[in-house]
Design a protein around this motif. Structure first.
Motif, PDB file in Angstrom:
ATOM      1  N   LYS A  27       0.156  -0.928   0.481  1.00  0.00           N
ATOM      2  CA  LYS A  27       0.091  -0.112  -0.281  1.00  0.00           C
ATOM      3  C   LYS A  27       1.091   1.186   0.154  1.00  0.00           C
ATOM      4  CE  LYS A  27      -3.693  -2.046   2.363  1.00  0.00           C
ATOM      5  NZ  LYS A  27      -5.001  -1.825   3.528  1.00  0.00           N
ATOM      6  N   LYS A  28       1.997   0.980   0.577  1.00  0.00           N
ATOM      7  CA  LYS A  28       3.282   2.286   0.451  1.00  0.00           C
ATOM      8  C   LYS A  28       3.394   2.438  -0.394  1.00  0.00           C
ATOM      9  CE  LYS A  28       3.956   2.763   5.870  1.00  0.00           C
ATOM     10  NZ  LYS A  28       5.027   2.396   6.739  1.00  0.00           N
ATOM     11  N   LEU A  29       3.803   1.140  -1.288  1.00  0.00           N
ATOM     12  CA  LEU A  29       4.565   1.580  -2.590  1.00  0.00           C
ATOM     13  C   LEU A  29       3.762   2.617  -3.451  1.00  0.00           C
ATOM     14  CD1 LEU A  29       6.026  -2.277  -2.598  1.00  0.00           C
ATOM     15  CD2 LEU A  29       7.350  -0.067  -2.145  1.00  0.00           C
ATOM     16  N   LYS A  64       0.471   4.415  -3.097  1.00  0.00           N
ATOM     17  CA  LYS A  64       0.947   5.306  -2.621  1.00  0.00           C
ATOM     18  C   LYS A  64       1.968   6.638  -2.679  1.00  0.00           C
ATOM     19  CE  LYS A  64       0.286   8.262   1.804  1.00  0.00           C
ATOM     20  NZ  LYS A  64       0.352   8.573   3.007  1.00  0.00           N
ATOM     21  N   HIS A  65       3.337   5.869  -2.624  1.00  0.00           N
ATOM     22  CA  HIS A  65       5.057   6.806  -3.067  1.00  0.00           C
ATOM     23  C   HIS A  65       4.683   6.721  -4.332  1.00  0.00           C
ATOM     24  CE1 HIS A  65       4.687   6.557   1.277  1.00  0.00           C
ATOM     25  NE2 HIS A  65       5.384   8.248   1.434  1.00  0.00           N
ATOM     26  N   ASN A  66       3.686   5.653  -5.001  1.00  0.00           N
ATOM     27  CA  ASN A  66       4.506   5.494  -6.494  1.00  0.00           C
ATOM     28  C   ASN A  66       5.897   4.786  -6.757  1.00  0.00           C
ATOM     29  OD1 ASN A  66       4.196   4.942  -9.357  1.00  0.00           O
ATOM     30  ND2 ASN A  66       4.194   7.030  -9.469  1.00  0.00           N
ATOM     31  N   LEU A  67       6.003   4.232  -5.778  1.00  0.00           N
ATOM     32  CA  LEU A  67       8.048   3.001  -5.937  1.00  0.00           C
ATOM     33  C   LEU A  67       7.375   1.809  -5.907  1.00  0.00           C
ATOM     34  CD1 LEU A  67       9.012   5.480  -2.910  1.00  0.00           C
ATOM     35  CD2 LEU A  67       9.663   5.894  -5.174  1.00  0.00           C
ATOM     36  N   ASN A  68       6.361   1.147  -7.445  1.00  0.00           N
ATOM     37  CA  ASN A  68       6.640  -0.036  -7.187  1.00  0.00           C
ATOM     38  C   ASN A  68       7.066  -0.724  -7.649  1.00  0.00           C
ATOM     39  OD1 ASN A  68       4.635   1.316  -8.809  1.00  0.00           O
ATOM     40  ND2 ASN A  68       3.665   0.017  -9.516  1.00  0.00           N
ATOM     41  N   THR A  69       8.724   0.458  -8.414  1.00  0.00           N
ATOM     42  CA  THR A  69       9.405  -0.802  -9.044  1.00  0.00           C
ATOM     43  C   THR A  69      10.576  -1.463  -8.772  1.00  0.00           C
ATOM     44  OG1 THR A  69       8.776   0.857 -10.840  1.00  0.00           O
ATOM     45  CG2 THR A  69      10.592   0.203 -11.414  1.00  0.00           C
ATOM     46  N   SER A  90      -2.868  -5.000  -5.677  1.00  0.00           N
ATOM     47  CA  SER A  90      -4.667  -4.709  -5.548  1.00  0.00           C
ATOM     48  C   SER A  90      -5.075  -5.128  -4.768  1.00  0.00           C
ATOM     49  CB  SER A  90      -5.283  -4.009  -6.627  1.00  0.00           C
ATOM     50  OG  SER A  90      -5.342  -5.279  -7.395  1.00  0.00           O
ATOM     51  N   PRO A  91      -6.183  -4.298  -3.678  1.00  0.00           N
ATOM     52  CA  PRO A  91      -7.016  -5.269  -2.559  1.00  0.00           C
ATOM     53  C   PRO A  91      -8.023  -6.514  -3.555  1.00  0.00           C
ATOM     54  CG  PRO A  91      -7.421  -3.345  -2.807  1.00  0.00           C
ATOM     55  CD  PRO A  91      -6.243  -3.886  -3.703  1.00  0.00           C
ATOM     56  N   ASN A  92      -8.156  -7.676  -2.590  1.00  0.00           N
ATOM     57  CA  ASN A  92      -8.911  -8.677  -3.225  1.00  0.00           C
ATOM     58  C   ASN A  92     -10.524  -8.686  -3.266  1.00  0.00           C
ATOM     59  OD1 ASN A  92      -8.678 -10.080  -1.171  1.00  0.00           O
ATOM     60  ND2 ASN A  92      -7.418 -11.482  -2.497  1.00  0.00           N
ATOM     61  N   HIS A  93     -11.260  -9.117  -3.354  1.00  0.00           N
ATOM     62  CA  HIS A  93     -12.416  -9.154  -2.197  1.00  0.00           C
ATOM     63  C   HIS A  93     -12.485  -9.749  -0.975  1.00  0.00           C
ATOM     64  CE1 HIS A  93     -11.959 -13.511  -3.243  1.00  0.00           C
ATOM     65  NE2 HIS A  93     -12.535 -14.121  -2.508  1.00  0.00           N
ATOM     66  N   CYS A 146      -0.538  -8.760  -5.378  1.00  0.00           N
ATOM     67  CA  CYS A 146       0.967  -8.788  -6.390  1.00  0.00           C
ATOM     68  C   CYS A 146       0.566  -9.461  -7.591  1.00  0.00           C
ATOM     69  CB  CYS A 146       2.128  -7.778  -6.045  1.00  0.00           C
ATOM     70  SG  CYS A 146       1.682  -6.913  -4.236  1.00  0.00           S
ATOM     71  N   ASP A 147       0.749  -8.967  -8.596  1.00  0.00           N
ATOM     72  CA  ASP A 147       0.249  -9.924 -10.239  1.00  0.00           C
ATOM     73  C   ASP A 147       1.873 -10.374 -10.644  1.00  0.00           C
ATOM     74  OD1 ASP A 147      -2.286  -9.312 -10.916  1.00  0.00           O
ATOM     75  OD2 ASP A 147      -2.003  -7.098 -11.396  1.00  0.00           O
TER      76      ASP A 147
END
Length: 523
Positions: free
Chosen positions: A126-128, A130-135, A167-170, A176-177
């Motif tokens: 979630k923090k990744l 939020k800060h757009n640091l998911n690379t 992303s959160p699931n149901h 994560c993909d």
């Protein structure tokens, strides 16, 4: 009599087309899945410096034995204490296949590997986001060997950047993909080894070492052995048949009466026949004896060339029957708008293919989907190709409707012709209706196969105790349909050796109907 025979031939050919497509569909449905997926959890080795190992000039690879010599192996349960392990000392590794006694087969044809990263809690991803640091950036090396034991040979190594989408699931749990890691165009060696090193993790100022990670794994996909054998059999059977029909078609064109000028439609049939033969040749057999990392790109090029010829033949053949200017001979340049749309779509798809799989031939870790810039470029290529395909579809539908309505209107004027001429034209009208019907049918089925999600490759449809491979059925059914359609159209429109008794024209010549419609349109 001519119209009666033509009617029977149309019914026979339609039955052959539908029957062969159904047979190929059933073969695929009752056959194996086209691909198989295997999950490989990666082991963790703590060594003095993982970075030096990945870029070691001796090109050594870390496996269980090397890890015991150079450092120590860490079990997955010990990752609960991952904050004790700094990233510079941690190296992930796993063999493919996972069990040492197993080996890969050249019948697997290709090897696609995705990277899966699991986190201990949902807080970190979630923090990744939020800060757009998911690379995630990693140094990876790939090795192989052709024995179940012994040293590894380095195949490739490099730096990679992969964007992890979470992303959160149901149930509210963040998942994560998988991210694409590498792709090999041939599975030539018996065993592979992957070494993976993270120089640092995002938000390393907030989290120590490997503490956010719960597990790192690879998801490997290859073509199933049974499907490869099935595909070899289909191509080995259809290739000589398509060659024989093409030779016969060219012979009929060469021995037909010299007064019959070759129409644009017949020239396109010849080109379509050549591309079909090129597509049917089982070049895939080379991968059983040689390392052919270029084979996937080559196969995609062959299929794309045939599809381009098929789409060009469709739109031009229909447009030829919609002309109202009285011209009896046209060239490919007459339809520059239609051909421009086809070439535009094919060109951008080829550029995308070359930039993705073409580069992977020499550097298997490359991916257009590795960072946001290359992702944007990829979507531009795909977007232009998709818009061109949509424009082509609209042009084809408009031309098909126009040709059909014009044909229905002209059929009412046949009563003013002599009986022999009327029967001859009734046969040609029946042939063209058959052509329109099967063309629309083949086009719809082809588009449906393309737009279906690729996730179906690993799915089966279950009915009672029986399981059916849906995607395999679509692949084999579509392949058989393309062959049946092309060969039947070439047989149906092959030039005749004899002239029609009434006017010296070939009753199978599509230009006779085109001249009639053009003449009537001028009157």
């Amino acid at each position: 009599m001519a119209s009666k025979m033509s009617c029977w031939s149309v019914v026979l050919m339609l039955s052959i087309l539908l029957g062969s497509t159904i047979v190929f569909f059933i073969i695929g449905a009752l056959g194996p899945l086209s691909t198989q997926g295997v999950h490989h959890p990666m082991s963790l080795c703590i060594v003095p410096s993982s970075h030096k190992i990945v870029w070691d000039s001796s090109k050594r690879m870390i496996d269980d034995e090397q890890c015991k010599t150079m450092g120590r192996s860490v079990s997955l349960n010990e990752l609960e204490k991952a904050e004790l392990y700094p990233t510079e000392n941690a190296l992930f590794y796993t063999p493919i296949p996972f069990l040492k006694k197993n080996v890969m087969s050249r019948l697997f044809h290709f090897l696609i590997v995705d990277l899966g990263i699991n986190f201990k809690t949902s807080e970190y991803p979630k923090k990744l986001m939020k800060h757009n640091l998911n690379t995630f950036r990693a140094e990876v090396s790939l090795g192989y060997r052709n024995k179940i034991s012994g040293p590894w040979t380095r195949l490739a190594s490099g730096n990679v950047s992969r964007t992890v989408s979470c992303s959160p699931n149901h149930m509210g749990v963040t998942t994560c993909d998988h991210a694409h890691l590498f792709e090999l165009g041939s599975c030539h060696h018996k065993q592979y080894m992957v070494n993976l090193f993270f120089p640092s993790l995002p938000l390393d100022n907030m989290y120590k070492g490997l503490s956010p990670l719960a597990r790192v794994s690879l998801y490997e996909v290859h073509q199933s052995m049974a499907f490869t054998k099935l595909w070899f059999v289909l191509k080995s059977v259809l290739c000589p048949i398509s060659i024989a029909v093409l030779i016969w078609f060219r012979y009929r064109m060469g021995t037909a009466d010299n007064s019959q000028q070759r129409t644009l439609q017949q020239r396109l049939m010849s080109f379509m026949g050549y591309t079909l033969v090129f597509y049917n040749v089982p070049f895939d057999l080379l991968s059983l004896y040689f390392d052919c990392p270029w084979l996937l790109v080559f196969n995609d090029f062959r299929q794309g060339l045939y599809v381009a010829a098929l789409f060009s033949f469709w739109i031009i053949s229909v447009q030829e029957h919609c002309r109202k200017d009285g011209e009896t001979q046209t060239s490919i340049g007459t339809y520059w708008k239609e051909m421009g749309v086809v070439l535009l779509a094919c060109t951008f798809l080829f550029i995308y293919e070359f930039c993705e799989r073409g580069i992977q031939v020499v550097f298997p870790f490359y991916s257009l989907w590795g960072n946001w810039l290359s992702i944007s470029v990829a979507w531009v290529f795909i977007g232009i190709a998709s818009l061109s395909a949509l424009l082509y579809l609209l042009m084809f539908l408009v031309a098909t409707v126009r040709a059909y309505l014009e044909l229905r209107r002209k059929e009412k004027e046949l009563s003013s012709l002599s009986e022999s001429a009327r029967r001859s034209y009734e046969g040609l009208f029946g042939q063209f209706k058959f052509f329109l019907f099967v063309t629309v049918l083949v086009a719809v089925c082809s588009i449906a196969t393309v737009v279906l999600p690729t996730e179906m490759m690993l799915h089966q449809w279950q009915h009672g105790k029986n399981e059916y491979a849906v995607y395999t059925a679509l692949l084999t059914g579509n392949y058989g349909m393309w062959n049946a359609y092309t060969l039947l159209i070439m047989i149906l429109y092959a030039p005749s050796k004899q002239k029609a008794a009434s006017n010296g024209a070939d009753e199978t010549d599509p230009s006779k109907l085109q001249k009639f419609l053009s003449k009537q349109s001028q009157n």
